[in-house]
Structures are given as structure tokens and as C-alpha cells.
Design a protein around this motif. Structure first.
Motif, mmCIF file in Angstrom:
data_model
loop_
_atom_site.group_PDB
_atom_site.id
_atom_site.type_symbol
_atom_site.label_atom_id
_atom_site.label_comp_id
_atom_site.label_asym_id
_atom_site.label_seq_id
_atom_site.Cartn_x
_atom_site.Cartn_y
_atom_site.Cartn_z
ATOM 1 N N LYS A 70 10.584 1.426 -6.098
ATOM 2 C CA LYS A 70 9.257 1.030 -6.561
ATOM 3 C C LYS A 70 8.250 1.165 -5.431
ATOM 4 O O LYS A 70 8.620 1.328 -4.254
ATOM 5 N N LEU A 71 6.987 1.097 -5.778
ATOM 6 C CA LEU A 71 5.901 1.200 -4.818
ATOM 7 C C LEU A 71 5.339 -0.181 -4.504
ATOM 8 O O LEU A 71 5.222 -1.026 -5.391
ATOM 9 N N VAL A 72 4.975 -0.388 -3.246
ATOM 10 C CA VAL A 72 4.394 -1.649 -2.794
ATOM 11 C C VAL A 72 3.042 -1.344 -2.152
ATOM 12 O O VAL A 72 2.958 -0.517 -1.237
ATOM 13 N N ALA A 73 2.000 -2.005 -2.625
ATOM 14 C CA ALA A 73 0.648 -1.731 -2.156
ATOM 15 C C ALA A 73 0.193 -2.650 -1.027
ATOM 16 O O ALA A 73 -0.935 -2.518 -0.550
ATOM 17 N N ASP A 74 1.049 -3.561 -0.592
ATOM 18 C CA ASP A 74 0.686 -4.508 0.461
ATOM 19 C C ASP A 74 1.970 -4.861 1.210
ATOM 20 O O ASP A 74 2.848 -5.525 0.659
ATOM 21 N N LEU A 75 2.074 -4.422 2.450
ATOM 22 C CA LEU A 75 3.318 -4.617 3.181
ATOM 23 C C LEU A 75 3.608 -6.088 3.458
ATOM 24 O O LEU A 75 4.770 -6.464 3.651
#
Length: 391
Positions: free
Chosen positions: A11-16
Motif C-alpha cells: 500500500k501507499l503511505v502519504a505521511d511517513l
């Protein structure tokens, strides 16, 4: 992406910051400071790498579907331009858009503003590394297809990763940088003794000129780093960015954050003249290397750039027993100071065959050119030609 019955999920994460630091660092390791949670979140939180700056975080992560445990990751960004990357594709973008295509946005797997080679397929130890890496490679391609963007670019990867991408059908690119290798030197003079006489004398003359100009240098790390040092360095950075590139990518807050989070991994060279700071060079300390990153000055002193960025770095690496110094992008002048050419590696997935074909042809010619250039530059090595000391 793996289907719902798979034991893992991509999945993609927009905020580490949504990923715990210990989870990310378990995959990234600690050898390369630029891949750490502390460094990457400093870029995001400081406003240096954000959507507003054209670097929207889109980190790809591989999780255990049952436990949510992080198994692998790729630091990645959705980009609306090609600035701050150091692997240039402006020509590709221009050609595609003149032909009626839309090159931007694109995906960039890298560390923003940081031309430092290192892993891009971050896999947790104990996991089947080959299988996890293959899942990440395929995941990058699928993200590109599903988002409908033109391309994915994985820059400054390791050579084994580069080969893995090639096996998966990606386009392969090489470049060059200049690195210094520590051959077991005990002192800077030991290093100088391995150089040809003329090169050795040149370096000594340059170092003497800086000293005679009344410039003193020191390297700050750990608790010695104070806010006023970062204030001064940011002035240097802005001044030099304005004169050379026209835009300083990194904010003042970024330097403050890495100073708080990575102080023991920072080696900040500060130069003073008549008691006033006039120049600085930022280095980060890795597991076995010193990485030169940013330089700036507000007073021009002959040879000070060479002293602060290259000679001081070599001395520090020798004192710390580090194996090499990576001095950043470009700069054939580094050769005469003991930094020899090495290859860098990038991989590119381009969706449209109409662009993919011409780029593949270009890269084949470019790789040959890079090979030729590295061979020619290596022949200009400053090291003495002896059986025990061959570059």
C-alpha cells in the motif's frame, strides 16, 4: 497488488510519520543516514519535501496482512517537476510533451535532494529478501499503471538492485560520481604520500593558502552543534544556492530538525575568518562512509571549497576509520584530490512504448559513454603508479 488472500499487502503511505520509526528503520537499517526515519521525516515536516514543493510523499510499503508488521518499503514521491533529483530526465519530458504526451506527474523513488547511492528496496532482516524485493519492484510498476502516471524512476540504487530491476524489464541507466577510498591511512600525510609528487605539492600549497588567508576550520558533531551554527550555515547555503542554482530546496527548519535528531551523525565543517563564520560544509556519517552533502559561503577565499569539502572530509574519515568519502554529484576536479570515478545506478519504468523505445536507445548509448568516460578519467588518477598502490 497482492490479492486479499495473500499473507502480505502493498500500500501507499502519504505521511511517513504514520509509520513508527522503529518499524521503518528495521527495514532501512542504520548504515545510510539518509534512509532513516529521522532524516526522511525531517524533509517532510520541514516543508522541504511536500506536495507544495512538488514532492508529494507516496511511500510504498509491504506489510504482513495479519499483523501489520512492516516487511519492506520504498521511499517514493509523486512529482510535478524534475528538480532536485541529480539524474536528469528533462529531455525525456520535453520530447514526450512536444509529441502530445503528459510526462508529469511521475513517481520518483529516491531520497529528495540527495544524490547518495544506497538501497531503495528496503527489506526487513529475517524476511525472504529476494521475494520481498520482487514484490516491491512489481508493486512500483503496478502503482504506476493504476495511477496512470507516465513513469517511475528509481535513482541512486545499489548495483544488485539495478540488476534486479533490469531482470524485471526496467530500463537501466548509469552515471558517475567521485569517491575517496581509505586504504588504511593513519594520517592525512599518509594519504598524501600515495599521490604523485606534483599532486601532493598542489594540495599542500592549497591548504597553506587557506591558512595564510587567516581562515580556521573545525568540525562540529554531537553536542557541539548549536542553533547559531545552523543559522550561520543556512545563510551560507542560501547564498550559494542563490548564486549557483537559483533556489534553495532545503528550509531552515530542516537543518534544525536533523540537528536535533541526527546530531551524532553530523559532521559540520565550519570556517571562520577574523572570528566570523564565513563558510561551511555539511557531512553525514554512515556506517562505513562519510557523505558530503551541502556547501555554502559568504566570503570567497581561494581553495576554501576544496579544503572544507574534500580535505577536511578525508581527515575526518581517517580519524574515524571510515572506508570512504562520497563527495556528492559531479565535479571532475575531485580527481586531483584523490576522489576517483565510480558508477551510479538508476532504473526507469516508462508506461508508453512510444517513449520507452527512444529512451531505451538513448540509455544504451549513454551507458557506453559513461563506461568510456570512467575509464578515461581513471587513467588521470593522481595516485603514484606502484605495484602496491594502484587505483
Amino acid at each position: 497488488m497482492p490479492d486479499g488472500d495473500s499473507p502480505v499487502i502493498l500500500k501507499l503511505v502519504a505521511d511517513l510519520t504514520a509509520i513508527p520509526a522503529e518499524e521503518w528503520d528495521a527495514c532501512a537499517g542504520q548504515d545510510n543516514p539518509f534512509l532513516t526515519h529521522a532524516f526522511l521525516t525531517a524533509l517532510e515536516e520541514s516543508g522541504s519535501a511536500t506536495g507544495e514543493a512538488g514532492w508529494q510523499p507516496h511511500h510504498l510499503i509491504l506489510e504482513d496482512e495479519r499483523t501489520g508488521r512492516l516487511l519492506g518499503a520504498v521511499p517514493m514521491y509523486l512529482k510535478g517537476h524534475s528538480f532536485g533529483e541529480y539524474v536528469f530526465d528533462h529531455g525525456w519530458a520535453d520530447a514526450y510533451e512536444r509529441a502530445g504526451g503528459r510526462y508529469y506527474p511521475k513517481l520518483q523513488a529516491c531520497v529528495p535532494f540527495t544524490p547518495v547511492p544506497g538501497p531503495r528496496l528496503l527489506v526487513r532482516p529475517g524476511v525472504d529478501s529476494g521475494h520481498a524485493a520482487d514484490l516491491l519492484v512489481d508493486g512500483l510498476r503496478q502503482v504506476c499503471d493504476r495511477m496512470g502516471v507516465s513513469s517511475v524512476h528509481v535513482t541512486f540504487a545499489t548495483e544488485p538492485e539495478w540488476a534486479r530491476f533490469g531482470e524485471a524489464g526496467w530500463l537501466l541507466r548509469t552515471g558517475e560520481q567521485f569517491h575517496w577510498e581509505n586504504r588504511g591511512y593513519a594520517t592525512f600525510d599518509d594519504f598524501l604520500d600515495t599521490l604523485a609528487s606534483r599532486k601532493r605539492k598542489t594540495i599542500r600549497r592549497e591548504r597553506r593558502a587557506v591558512e595564510e588567508a587567516g581562515v580556521s576550520l573545525r568540525i562540529l558533531t554531537g553536542d557541539d552543534l548549536k542553533p547559531h551554527h545552523w543559522d550561520a550555515f543556512f545563510d551560507f547555503y542560501q547564498n550559494t544556492s542563490d548564486r549557483k542554482w537559483g533556489f534553495p530546496y532545503l528550509t531552515r527548519a530542516f537543518f534544525e530538525l536533523i540537528g536535533e535528531r541526527l546530531a551524532d551523525r553530523i559532521a559540520l565543517v565550519m570556517a571562520e575568518q577574523d572570528g566570523h563564520p564565513i563558510a561551511g560544509a555539511l557531512n553525514l556519517i554512515g556506517g562505513d562512509a562519510l557523505y558530503g552533502r551541502n556547501w555554502g559561503c559568504i566570503v570567497d577565499v581561494p581553495f576554501l571549497h576544496f579544503e572544507a569539502c574534500y580535505h577536511q572530509a578525508i581527515e575526518f574519515a581517517i580519524e574515524r576509520g571510515l572506508k570512504r568519502v562520497e563527495a556528492g554529484a559531479q565535479g571532475q576536479h575531485k580527481i586531483q584530490r584523490g576522489y576517483l570515478p565510480v558508477r551510479t545506478y538508476s532504473a526507469h519504468w516508462i508506461r508508453d512504448p512510444a517513449l520507452r523505445g527512444p529512451v531505451a536507445q538513448f540509455l544504451e548509448r549513454e551507458r557506453q559513454q559513461v563506461d568510456w568516460e570512467i575509464e578515461a578519467l581513471s587513467a588521470d588518477s593522481p595516485y603514484r603508479r606502484t605495484e602496491d598502490n594502484c587505483p
